[in-house]
Design a protein around this motif. Sequence first.
Motif, PDB file in Angstrom:
ATOM      1  N   ARG A   1       0.808  -1.220   0.000  1.00 33.75           N
ATOM      2  CA  ARG A   1       0.000   0.000   0.000  1.00 33.75           C
ATOM      3  C   ARG A   1       0.845   1.277   0.000  1.00 33.75           C
ATOM      4  NH1 ARG A   1      -5.329  -0.866   0.609  1.00 33.75           N
ATOM      5  NH2 ARG A   1      -6.035  -2.843   1.503  1.00 33.75           N
ATOM      6  N   ILE A   2       2.126   1.164  -0.312  1.00 34.28           N
ATOM      7  CA  ILE A   2       3.009   2.332  -0.259  1.00 34.28           C
ATOM      8  C   ILE A   2       2.520   3.439  -1.191  1.00 34.28           C
ATOM      9  CG2 ILE A   2       5.319   3.169  -0.850  1.00 34.28           C
ATOM     10  CD1 ILE A   2       6.463   0.608   0.279  1.00 34.28           C
ATOM     11  N   ASP A   3       2.321   3.128  -2.460  1.00 33.99           N
ATOM     12  CA  ASP A   3       1.878   4.147  -3.417  1.00 33.99           C
ATOM     13  C   ASP A   3       0.513   4.715  -3.039  1.00 33.99           C
ATOM     14  OD1 ASP A   3       4.158   3.932  -4.903  1.00 33.99           O
ATOM     15  OD2 ASP A   3       3.309   2.580  -6.401  1.00 33.99           O
ATOM     16  N   GLU A   4      -0.383   3.846  -2.613  1.00 42.49           N
ATOM     17  CA  GLU A   4      -1.740   4.255  -2.256  1.00 42.49           C
ATOM     18  C   GLU A   4      -1.731   5.235  -1.087  1.00 42.49           C
ATOM     19  OE1 GLU A   4      -5.973   2.002  -1.218  1.00 42.49           O
ATOM     20  OE2 GLU A   4      -4.073   1.035  -0.770  1.00 42.49           O
ATOM     21  N   ALA A   5      -0.891   4.976  -0.085  1.00 43.39           N
ATOM     22  CA  ALA A   5      -0.859   5.822   1.109  1.00 43.39           C
ATOM     23  C   ALA A   5      -0.297   7.202   0.810  1.00 43.39           C
ATOM     24  CB  ALA A   5      -0.026   5.142   2.194  1.00 43.39           C
ATOM     25  N   PHE A   6       0.754   7.265  -0.003  1.00 43.70           N
ATOM     26  CA  PHE A   6       1.372   8.556  -0.290  1.00 43.70           C
ATOM     27  C   PHE A   6       0.464   9.471  -1.106  1.00 43.70           C
ATOM     28  CE2 PHE A   6       5.526   6.523   0.699  1.00 43.70           C
ATOM     29  CZ  PHE A   6       5.959   7.463   1.636  1.00 43.70           C
ATOM     30  N   ALA A   7      -0.531   8.888  -1.751  1.00 43.94           N
ATOM     31  CA  ALA A   7      -1.437   9.691  -2.571  1.00 43.94           C
ATOM     32  C   ALA A   7      -2.545  10.352  -1.757  1.00 43.94           C
ATOM     33  CB  ALA A   7      -2.060   8.811  -3.660  1.00 43.94           C
ATOM     34  N   ILE A   8      -2.683   9.992  -0.484  1.00 43.65           N
ATOM     35  CA  ILE A   8      -3.764  10.519   0.356  1.00 43.65           C
ATOM     36  C   ILE A   8      -3.330  11.823   1.018  1.00 43.65           C
ATOM     37  CG2 ILE A   8      -5.219  10.061   2.364  1.00 43.65           C
ATOM     38  CD1 ILE A   8      -5.050   7.105   1.696  1.00 43.65           C
ATOM     39  N   THR A   9      -4.176  12.807   0.995  1.00 46.52           N
ATOM     40  CA  THR A   9      -3.887  14.109   1.597  1.00 46.52           C
ATOM     41  C   THR A   9      -3.715  13.975   3.109  1.00 46.52           C
ATOM     42  OG1 THR A   9      -5.234  15.190  -0.102  1.00 46.52           O
ATOM     43  CG2 THR A   9      -4.708  16.484   1.870  1.00 46.52           C
TER      44      THR A   9
END
Length: 512
Positions: free
Chosen positions: A264-272
């Motif tokens: 979930r690394i990419d997914e988490a960094f995309a969240i404000t």
Amino acid sequence: MDVVIEQIAHLQILNQFWLSLFLLVPMVLIARTVVAGTRYSPILIIVIFGLGMGYVLVKSGVSSPGLPEFSLIDLISRTTVIALTVSFFVGGQELRKILGGIELEPDDMVVPSTEEVVMGTGRTQMVFIIRSFFLLLGLEAVYRLTVGIGGGDLARYYPVVAYIGIVAAIILIDYKATVANKRLYIKKGLVEMVGILLVLFLSYQIAVAIRPLIGLPQIFFAMILSAGLGALCYKWCFGPTIRALLFAGIPVVLAGNFMIGGSRIDEAFAITGMNAVLAYGFFGQMFWMFGGIALLMYFGRTANSRNLAPGMAGALSHSGLTGACTAGDLGPTAAYRAPIMINVPFFGHIFVFSVLAMSAEMGTLMFWPSLAIVAAGVVLTVISMRTLRRAGGKDAAEVKGLMQFSFGWQLCAVFGGFLMLSLGGMSLENSAMAISSGISHFGLFAATQGGMFGAEAALLIPFIFSMPFLVHPLVFFMFGRAMEQNGEMPRLPAYILGTLGALGVAYAIIVA
């Protein structure tokens, strides 16, 4: 055609067993190989390999975020309560012995085989690791079947998972280990399985029953029941179930969580707003860990790992340090003290989780109760410093001081963190993720993963929780240096790291 599809699905669940086994167990073994011949803990290497493996599986297109294609790894990642139940039981035993002044004969039921099958891992240790994998899967499947918890497509295979897991765990006994009474040893293992399942079932039912009044998490009641059972059964000599889970339960659970987190690394960094959460998680780990160590060194007048390791494991309910201690990586004294120390702060969770549960229902932190809890934590921490200064190296006095410190510093770390982030404007859900990762707090992690702070936090917590483990090169390097110097940790680097952590926490609050 439907029959063929059904047969493929049946084969797929069997493949899942082998895939999960060959992904998780070698990860633990490789970690032990890397640190073989040193006094460092393998937990750090498990972090790196777990995050990397999860990330690679998603980037290569083999799986998607959360690893839904590897359902048994997800199941393993949710067995935190099982691994902790064993630690709480052992802690309850040790507390009863200390408070009652009870001394028992050494446990000589099993003499492990010293033959090394993988560099850094003996035969008996390897059996413990593999048995822990099957125990976690089997017990979790039985528990979910009993209470009726669903699990998507995997749910219909729970009976198969339970059967394979339990049977494999029973027969996995190292034949080269010297066992005084093999029949009794196997029976003890079965009794321990039943005991763990009873704790899981009762804790779940209690949590569900009182949910209309207050949403306390299951792990709180599991702690009370298992610690109480340990206090009653203080003479119990461990069978294969407790021995395996005490040695390898936490590392295997962490390996599963880190793989899920890495996916979930990419997914988490995309969240404000995640930058502030990750910043607090990273620097909070430095501040609360090395800040606590600095207090123990300067005011408590102790720099030995026999005090620092179990003291910080308990004070932060720290998953990595707890796993390192119980596995014996930081010495025998830390190994027996750690279960005591992680039990002590959980008794305070009767109001800790009460306040957090009510705050979650309100959607905002209850300010004045939180401030009162922090004040109580400061008082207990001050008292613990005085006790440790006067301990004079005596075991009973040191344990008493560490119990006080574990309780007090945990209150400061948990609610001090919530207060600071709340004043900085961070939402309660993000604060829960930041704090559980900032102190690697097993209880708060399990509560968040269980949905206490919402569905989004439950999905993201494996990744958020795993990121601060990148600080662990510093943590385990410092403890490793201590073990190489007769347990004495270098003072100046600890003070510097604590100061850097404080500056980083201040930055995280500002950007929140």
